[in-house]
Write a protein that holds these residues in place. Structure first.
Motif, PDB file in Angstrom:
ATOM      1  N   ALA A  97       0.866  -1.175   0.000  1.00 12.91           N
ATOM      2  CA  ALA A  97       0.000   0.000   0.000  1.00 12.91           C
ATOM      3  C   ALA A  97       0.904   1.227   0.000  1.00 12.91           C
ATOM      4  N   ASN A  98       0.714   2.093  -0.987  1.00  9.75           N
ATOM      5  CA  ASN A  98       1.633   3.213  -1.197  1.00  9.75           C
ATOM      6  C   ASN A  98       0.831   4.498  -1.406  1.00  9.75           C
ATOM      7  N   MET A  99       0.993   5.455  -0.504  1.00  9.91           N
ATOM      8  CA  MET A  99       0.334   6.759  -0.637  1.00  9.91           C
ATOM      9  C   MET A  99       1.243   7.815  -1.253  1.00  9.91           C
ATOM     10  N   PHE A 100       2.385   7.402  -1.758  1.00 11.10           N
ATOM     11  CA  PHE A 100       3.349   8.350  -2.313  1.00 11.10           C
ATOM     12  C   PHE A 100       3.675   8.008  -3.760  1.00 11.10           C
ATOM     13  N   TYR A 101       2.660   7.548  -4.496  1.00 12.36           N
ATOM     14  CA  TYR A 101       2.876   7.121  -5.870  1.00 12.36           C
ATOM     15  C   TYR A 101       3.266   8.297  -6.767  1.00 12.36           C
ATOM     16  N   GLU A 102       2.736   9.490  -6.462  1.00 17.17           N
ATOM     17  CA  GLU A 102       3.104  10.705  -7.175  1.00 17.17           C
ATOM     18  C   GLU A 102       3.370  11.802  -6.155  1.00 17.17           C
ATOM     19  N   PRO A 103       3.930  12.943  -6.571  1.00 20.21           N
ATOM     20  CA  PRO A 103       4.204  14.026  -5.621  1.00 20.21           C
ATOM     21  C   PRO A 103       2.954  14.443  -4.858  1.00 20.21           C
ATOM     22  N   PRO A 104       3.133  15.026  -3.672  1.00 17.18           N
ATOM     23  CA  PRO A 104       1.992  15.318  -2.795  1.00 17.18           C
ATOM     24  C   PRO A 104       1.106  16.436  -3.306  1.00 17.18           C
ATOM     25  N   GLY A 105      -0.131  16.448  -2.777  1.00 15.12           N
ATOM     26  CA  GLY A 105      -1.105  17.486  -3.079  1.00 15.12           C
ATOM     27  C   GLY A 105      -1.887  17.837  -1.829  1.00 15.12           C
ATOM     28  N   GLU A 106      -3.143  18.193  -1.993  1.00 16.02           N
ATOM     29  CA  GLU A 106      -3.950  18.683  -0.876  1.00 16.02           C
ATOM     30  C   GLU A 106      -5.123  17.770  -0.540  1.00 16.02           C
ATOM     31  N   PHE A 107      -5.141  16.553  -1.083  1.00 17.37           N
ATOM     32  CA  PHE A 107      -6.299  15.681  -0.906  1.00 17.37           C
ATOM     33  C   PHE A 107      -5.827  14.355  -0.311  1.00 17.37           C
ATOM     34  N   MET A 108      -5.887  14.265   0.998  1.00 14.18           N
ATOM     35  CA  MET A 108      -5.345  13.106   1.702  1.00 14.18           C
ATOM     36  C   MET A 108      -6.134  11.837   1.355  1.00 14.18           C
ATOM     37  N   PRO A 109      -5.464  10.785   0.913  1.00 12.67           N
ATOM     38  CA  PRO A 109      -6.168   9.531   0.611  1.00 12.67           C
ATOM     39  C   PRO A 109      -6.445   8.728   1.881  1.00 12.67           C
ATOM     40  N   THR A 110      -7.381   7.800   1.772  1.00 12.36           N
ATOM     41  CA  THR A 110      -7.718   6.882   2.859  1.00 12.36           C
ATOM     42  C   THR A 110      -7.652   5.451   2.338  1.00 12.36           C
ATOM     43  N   ILE A 111      -6.985   4.581   3.082  1.00 10.24           N
ATOM     44  CA  ILE A 111      -6.940   3.148   2.773  1.00 10.24           C
ATOM     45  C   ILE A 111      -7.325   2.407   4.039  1.00 10.24           C
ATOM     46  N   ARG A 112      -8.375   1.569   3.955  1.00 13.30           N
ATOM     47  CA  ARG A 112      -8.820   0.893   5.170  1.00 13.30           C
ATOM     48  C   ARG A 112      -9.589  -0.394   4.842  1.00 13.30           C
ATOM     49  N   ASN A 113      -9.617  -1.261   5.831  1.00 15.20           N
ATOM     50  CA  ASN A 113     -10.407  -2.492   5.787  1.00 15.20           C
ATOM     51  C   ASN A 113      -9.968  -3.403   4.633  1.00 15.20           C
TER      52      ASN A 113
END
Length: 484
Positions: free
Chosen positions: A388-404
């Motif tokens: 699980a990777n939340m840094f696939y592209e440079p950051p922005g202003e819309f925080m992702p959620t990964i759960r369950n």
């Protein structure tokens, strides 16, 4: 004394009956919370379309085999006649039939008989005029996908024939301009057009004003169903795709079964359900140049504007060979993904990077949740069994959620660099990832976990190390090859 024993026997009986009843109650409660109980209910909602018993052979409309004469008009006439007649089967007989874009209409089944090949033209002019499409999660007017349907229902592509996209290192694939894949510097590539489309998306330019096509280099997808429903793709073989292979967008009630996808070009994903609902992918084979199955829901501004997730996706009884990932969510995932069930899969290739992958970023945002895998057999993979990777592209202003996320009975004979690799934000850790009754052998690093919450390993062995632990609700970072 006899009464005493009778009383004790009654007490014991009451106790045993009570315990049995409590066990039954607990079992019912446990079953009620088992997410796999949803699968059959979802599956019952996915019904392939049926068609009137009428046939329209393309040779009756002027089509000629041999692979030299373009039959675009013959396909169009046969499809129109079948549609106007109330529906039926447009038959492609044995032989090779060259064509440009094929546009399906409601109640039409494009059927390839055994030994039939639809060979698609290498001339970009044969995919004009432009049509409304999605390209890497962004809406635009672009070259037509090779097989395309917009706002249609009850449509199919079936039969034991072959769809040949005719793409090679000289045609279509060089548009990407990737030197590492064997193309020389100086060849035309899609970078400038891709950057332009990103800009138009960010600036909220209306999609129908984002006109590409002639003079541009955004490769069309192979088979795309847009805003359509009641769809079947069955038994066909797909080879040499220009880009993504089967791409339902904003579509519903999709069955993909017994397909064989064997195409190793750039971005040659196998199946890409995007912002689509009730999708069954079953009994199929994937040997692809990118992800075998990648579930998407739009990129950045377009994904958030449209706001339609991909949901109720079932993947079962299939084989994945080469590919960046076996089961993938993202990266165009701004609309979210939920309720994905994958079971009874086989994966085995030194070129298969990951078994389960979720790739997103804070440019994307969106929520990925309720992802369930079980009974997965893997010979070998290259990077990570679960990533699980939340840094696939440079950051922005819309925080992702990964759960369950729950992975059960994952059996790996020869792992790659990692067993489990998690890379998330401290303020948005991966939540409630469970790995149960699984064995991963031969990895270099057991775990690398950066920001997870509620991580649980139950009866898990990675290399020879046992993991049987609930890490609790705290966020933590751990990297270990040693005993805890």
């Amino acid at each position: 004394m006899k009464r005493k024993y009778q009383f004790l026997a009654q007490v014991i009986t009451i106790f045993l009956v009570g315990a049995l009843l409590q066990n039954c109650v607990n079992k019912k409660e446990e079953d009620a919370h088992d997410p796999w109980n949803q699968l059959e209910e979802i599956k019952a909602q996915i019904q392939p379309p049926t068609f009137p018993d009428r046939s329209f052979n393309i040779t009756d409309f002027g089509a000629e085999a041999g692979g030299e004469i373009k039959n675009t008009d013959a396909f169009a006439r046969a499809i129109q006649e079948a549609h106007d007649s109330g529906g039926g089967k447009v038959v492609v007989p044995k032989g090779t039939f060259l064509t440009g874009a094929i546009h399906l209409k409601s109640n039409v089944n494009l059927h390839l008989e055994e030994g039939a090949t639809i060979l698609f033209s290498r001339d970009p002019q044969d995919y004009l005029p432009v049509v409304f499409s999605r390209w890497e999660g962004m809406e635009l007017m672009n070259y037509s996908p090779f097989i395309y349907a917009y706002d249609q229902e009850n449509i199919a592509v079936t039969g034991k024939g072959t769809l040949d996209g005719n793409a090679t290192t000289e045609y279509w694939w060089p548009w990407k301009g990737n030197k590492e894949d064997g193309w020389e510097e100086g060849m035309t590539n899609q970078d400038a057009d891709r950057d332009s489309l990103h800009h138009l998306n960010a600036e909220k330019v209306p999609p129908r004003e984002r006109v590409f096509g002639e003079g541009h280099y955004l490769r069309p997808n192979f088979v795309q169903f847009y805003k359509s429903k009641n769809i079947l793709v069955s038994d066909v073989k797909l080879v040499r795709s220009p880009m993504w292979n089967i791409h339902p967008v904003l579509s519903e009630n999709v069955t993909i079964r017994n397909v064989h996808i064997e195409t190793l070009g750039p971005n040659n994903d196998g199946v890409n359900p995007e912002s689509s609902k009730n999708v069954l992918i079953t009994d199929s084979y994937f040997d692809t140049g990118d992800d075998c199955i990648a579930i998407k829901s739009g990129r950045n501004q377009d994904g958030r504007r449209i706001g339609v997730p991909s949901e109720n996706i079932i993947i079962e009884n299939s084989v994945m060979k080469d590919g960046h990932g076996g089961i993938v969510m993202g990266s165009e995932i701004s609309g979210g993904v939920r309720n994905v069930f994958a079971r009874n899969l086989q994966m085995d290739s030194p070129n298969l990077d990951r078994v389960l992958r979720i790739k997103t970023s804070s440019k994307r945002g969106g929520t990925t949740e309720n992802i369930y895998l079980k009974d997965i057999k893997v010979g070998q993979y290259k990077e990570a069994a679960i990533r699980a990777n939340m840094f696939y592209e440079p950051p922005g202003e819309f925080m992702p959620t990964i759960r369950n996320i729950v992975v059960e009975n994952l059996q790996v004979e020869n792992g790659g660099e990692y067993g489990v690799l998690i890379e998330a934000y401290e303020e948005s850790p991966v939540e409630n990832l469970k790995v149960i009754n699984s064995t991963i052998k031969g990895v270099e690093k057991t775990l690398e976990v950066n920001n997870a919450k509620g991580l649980e390993f139950r009866n898990v062995t990675i290399n020879d190390q046992k993991f049987d632990k609930i890490f609790g609700s705290e966020s933590f970072t751990e990297k270990t090859n040693q005993e805890e």
